[in-house]
Design a protein around this motif. Structure first.
Motif: not given
Length: 188
Positions: A120-123, A154-156, A181-183, A186-188
């Motif tokens: 999730y954090r990478w993609a 948290r990442l959307g 990915r919906e949002d 959010r990036v972090r």
């Protein structure tokens, strides 16, 4: 190429040669029905080219970026793409977190790269709204989905689903985790 050079070049283990088709190539092919037939797909940690090279061969109108941090593997991926005349392949050396903001995709694939919370954090930062992460996972796919839910939100990411993807009769079902990915704020 994997049969002749895969073990020698450290891309697959010696026990994998006899089951390349069923365990690796067909497993990789199972993700293609869930991918766009055009646009860009980024394959994280491409390694031996699974699933990225298989995806590129099956979806010739889709640009497939093989993102791999190890030079010896990017050399391999370049040789494979050239030999198979995969004009839709771009081999890029690097890690996902190094190309955030520089590389975007309609979909991201991964196979045997990392746990879902790390993926999730990478993609997700590589995807725009509506873009999908498609991770090929094992029998514990649902457990990973459950454990990574907070990170994804948290990442959307929207809700993750575990798809049971098949290729040929008699070949083990592939579990594909799909999350959209919906949002994008959010990036972090």
């Amino acid at each position: 190429m994997l049969v002749s050079d895969g073990v020698l070049r450290g891309l697959i283990g010696p026990r994998e040669v006899g089951r390349l088709w069923t365990r690796h190539l067909l497993n990789s092919a199972a993700v293609t029905p869930y991918l766009p037939t055009s646009g860009r797909v980024v394959d994280l940690g491409s390694g031996a080219g699974l699933p990225g090279v298989v995806v590129a061969a099956m979806l010739p109108d889709t640009e497939v970026v093989l993102l791999e941090p190890m030079e010896r593997r990017t050399d391999w991926l370049t040789e494979v793409a050239d030999r198979l005349h995969l004009d839709n392949v771009v081999v890029r050396r690097g890690r996902a977190q190094d190309v955030h903001g520089d590389l975007t995709a309609d979909a991201v694939t991964s196979r045997a790269v990392a746990s879902l919370d790390k993926l999730y954090r990478w993609a997700l930062p590589l995807l725009g709204r509506g873009g999908a992460l498609l991770a090929l996972k094992g029998e514990k796919a649902q457990e990973e989905v459950d454990a990574a839910g907070d990170v994804g939100r948290r990442l959307g990411a929207g809700p993750a689903e575990v798809l049971m993807a098949s290729t040929l009769d008699g070949v083990e079902i592939t579990r594909v985790v799909r999350v959209v990915r919906e949002d994008v704020r959010r990036v972090r």
